[in-house]
Scaffold this motif. Structure first.
Motif, short mmCIF file in Angstrom:
data_model
loop_
_atom_site.label_atom_id
_atom_site.label_comp_id
_atom_site.label_asym_id
_atom_site.label_seq_id
_atom_site.Cartn_x
_atom_site.Cartn_y
_atom_site.Cartn_z
N ALA A 129 23.49 21.90 63.84
CA ALA A 129 24.15 21.00 62.89
C ALA A 129 24.31 21.66 61.53
O ALA A 129 25.37 21.56 60.89
N VAL A 130 23.27 22.36 61.06
CA VAL A 130 23.37 23.07 59.79
C VAL A 130 24.43 24.16 59.89
O VAL A 130 25.23 24.34 58.96
N GLU A 131 24.46 24.90 60.99
CA GLU A 131 25.46 25.96 61.13
C GLU A 131 26.88 25.42 61.05
O GLU A 131 27.73 26.00 60.37
N ARG A 132 27.13 24.31 61.71
CA ARG A 132 28.48 23.72 61.64
C ARG A 132 28.84 23.36 60.21
O ARG A 132 29.97 23.60 59.75
N ALA A 133 27.88 22.79 59.48
CA ALA A 133 28.14 22.38 58.10
C ALA A 133 28.36 23.60 57.21
O ALA A 133 29.24 23.59 56.33
N VAL A 134 27.59 24.65 57.41
CA VAL A 134 27.75 25.86 56.60
C VAL A 134 29.10 26.52 56.88
O VAL A 134 29.79 26.97 55.95
N ARG A 135 29.49 26.59 58.13
CA ARG A 135 30.79 27.20 58.46
C ARG A 135 31.94 26.38 57.87
O ARG A 135 32.97 26.94 57.48
N ALA A 136 31.76 25.07 57.80
CA ALA A 136 32.81 24.21 57.24
C ALA A 136 32.88 24.31 55.71
O ALA A 136 33.96 24.17 55.12
N HIS A 137 31.72 24.57 55.07
CA HIS A 137 31.66 24.59 53.60
C HIS A 137 30.80 25.78 53.15
O HIS A 137 29.76 25.58 52.48
N PRO A 138 31.19 27.01 53.46
CA PRO A 138 30.33 28.16 53.18
C PRO A 138 30.05 28.38 51.70
O PRO A 138 28.99 28.89 51.34
N GLU A 139 30.99 27.99 50.84
CA GLU A 139 30.80 28.21 49.40
C GLU A 139 29.72 27.32 48.81
O GLU A 139 29.28 27.54 47.68
N GLN A 140 29.24 26.32 49.57
CA GLN A 140 28.24 25.39 49.04
C GLN A 140 26.84 25.63 49.59
O GLN A 140 25.92 24.85 49.33
N TRP A 141 26.66 26.74 50.34
CA TRP A 141 25.33 27.02 50.91
C TRP A 141 24.58 28.03 50.05
O TRP A 141 25.16 28.77 49.26
N PHE A 142 23.27 28.12 50.26
CA PHE A 142 22.38 28.96 49.46
C PHE A 142 22.30 30.37 50.05
O PHE A 142 21.28 30.78 50.61
N TRP A 143 23.34 31.14 49.90
CA TRP A 143 23.44 32.46 50.52
C TRP A 143 22.50 33.48 49.89
O TRP A 143 22.21 34.52 50.53
N MET A 144 22.04 33.28 48.69
CA MET A 144 21.18 34.28 48.04
C MET A 144 19.76 34.29 48.61
O MET A 144 18.95 35.13 48.26
N HIS A 145 19.47 33.36 49.51
CA HIS A 145 18.16 33.30 50.16
C HIS A 145 18.09 34.33 51.29
O HIS A 145 19.07 34.58 51.99
N LYS A 146 16.93 34.94 51.51
CA LYS A 146 16.73 35.91 52.59
C LYS A 146 16.46 35.16 53.89
O LYS A 146 15.34 35.11 54.41
N ARG A 147 17.54 34.59 54.42
CA ARG A 147 17.42 33.67 55.55
C ARG A 147 16.89 34.35 56.81
O ARG A 147 16.18 33.73 57.61
N TRP A 148 17.22 35.60 57.05
CA TRP A 148 16.86 36.27 58.30
C TRP A 148 15.72 37.26 58.11
O TRP A 148 15.58 38.21 58.86
N LYS A 149 14.87 37.02 57.12
CA LYS A 149 13.79 37.96 56.80
C LYS A 149 12.75 38.05 57.90
O LYS A 149 12.36 39.14 58.32
N THR A 150 12.23 36.92 58.38
CA THR A 150 11.20 36.92 59.41
C THR A 150 11.83 37.26 60.76
O THR A 150 12.81 36.63 61.18
N ARG A 151 11.26 38.24 61.44
CA ARG A 151 11.82 38.70 62.69
C ARG A 151 10.87 38.40 63.85
O ARG A 151 9.64 38.30 63.66
N PRO A 152 11.41 38.29 65.07
CA PRO A 152 10.53 38.16 66.23
C PRO A 152 9.64 39.39 66.36
O PRO A 152 9.92 40.46 65.82
N LYS A 153 8.56 39.26 67.10
CA LYS A 153 7.57 40.35 67.21
C LYS A 153 8.17 41.65 67.70
O LYS A 153 7.79 42.73 67.25
N GLN A 154 9.13 41.60 68.63
CA GLN A 154 9.69 42.83 69.16
C GLN A 154 10.47 43.62 68.12
O GLN A 154 10.78 44.79 68.33
N ASP A 155 10.80 42.98 66.97
CA ASP A 155 11.52 43.68 65.91
C ASP A 155 10.58 44.37 64.94
O ASP A 155 11.02 45.04 64.02
N ASP A 156 9.24 44.17 65.09
CA ASP A 156 8.29 44.79 64.16
C ASP A 156 8.34 46.31 64.25
O ASP A 156 8.56 46.85 65.32
#
Length: 320
Positions: A293-320
């Protein structure tokens, strides 16, 4: 039931007594200064806050080059747009994010009965279903649009039932107390995420409504890893776990700015009582539901989302 009207608000149920319109002074010099500043800003109204927000966003754009580059790169990578388009979206997002920060002082002035035609309900039937529901409700939203005002609407939703929002505590106690007071200006109970489980479950068992921001990065021990905007992201499982335990309905909702107006979008709910599988299956289904639901809303209104946040910082264990 219908949303509460102005005459439903009494001195006993308007929430905190330290908001912009309060006559009770907060304790501490810095706290008093913050509340004085909040009252001064609140007197500027919605149009004034929009102007200040745009100016602050422009200032941050120039003063935070690292966050600027992070936002542009994230937009280009996850939306598949050109660098020029990514830069345009990122710059607008700085202004929207700054407006969201300043709109905190207007929480007490935002509501169904206060905004008139400046608040547009995108699907009135879904709003009527929410207000008529006697089920526990979990409201899932994100750092998108005028997200601080979700607390304004939730705070006046059925005052005889628990209404709360779970947020992360700021390490500065004075600033944290100020933010909690602003967010609670319409009667909303603001709950520290570190002590949320018992309080939230108790509220949901009493058929209350609890709001969560579900779109930010979290620690690995709090996460389910799910796709978000084309990349695996750490999604906080806490709201999903609490919704499943309380057999709540999950309602994604967002407030989007349209010029000087605000549009409330409400998605169809997910009824956790109807889910199949074991508890882990149900938790993943709920987390996937509100993440999509959040993804749909962000794609519809990308200019209103908090892009400066490090959203993908935490990785699954296999990415360590």
């Amino acid at each position: 039931m219908t949303p509460p009207t102005r005459r439903d608000i009494t001195p006993d149920d308007t929430g905190t007594d330290t908001g912009p319109g309060s006559t009770t002074p907060p304790k501490g010099r810095m706290s008093r200064l913050l509340h004085m500043l909040a009252r001064a800003l609140a007197r500027q109204g919605f149009d004034g806050i929009a102007r200040y927000g745009n100016a602050l966003g422009a200032l941050l754009w120039h003063c935070l080059p690292g966050r600027r580059r992070l936002a542009v790169r994230a937009i280009a990578d996850h939306l598949g747009v050109s660098q020029q388009e990514a830069r345009r979206i990122a710059r607008e997002s700085f202004s929207h994010n700054a407006r969201s920060f300043l709109e905190l002082v207007l929480v007490g002035q935002f509501g169904f009965e206060l905004m008139g035609d400046r608040l547009i309900i995108d699907n009135p039937d879904r709003l009527r279903r929410i207000t008529a529901s006697m089920r526990p409700l979990v409201a899932a939203t994100g750092h998108l649009g005028a997200w601080e005002f979700m607390g304004s609407l939730l705070g006046r939703w059925q005052p005889d039932r628990p209404r709360m929002v779970v947020v992360r505590r700021n390490s500065n106690r004075t600033l944290n107390d100020f933010i909690f007071a602003m967010r609670g200006a319409r009667g909303l109970q603001v709950v520290d995420h570190r002590n949320a489980v018992f309080t939230v479950l108790k509220g949901l068992k009493r058929k209350g409504c609890v709001g969560f921001l579900v779109d930010h990065n979290c620690r690995r021990n709090e996460a389910i890893f799910l796709p978000f905007l084309g990349e695996t992201a750490a999604v906080n499982m806490g709201p999903a776990l609490l919704a499943v335990r309380a057999e709540a309905e999950v309602w994604p909702a967002f407030i989007i700015r349209e010029g000087n107006r605000y549009r409330l979008y409400i998605d169809e709910p997910l009824d956790t009582a109807t889910l199949d599988g074991d508890r882990n299956d149900k938790i993943e289904a709920v987390a996937r539901y509100y993440t999509e639901a959040v993804e749909r809303a962000v794609r519809a209104h990308p200019e209103q989302w908090f892009w400066m946040h490090k959203r993908w910082k935490t990785r699954p264990k296999q990415d360590d």
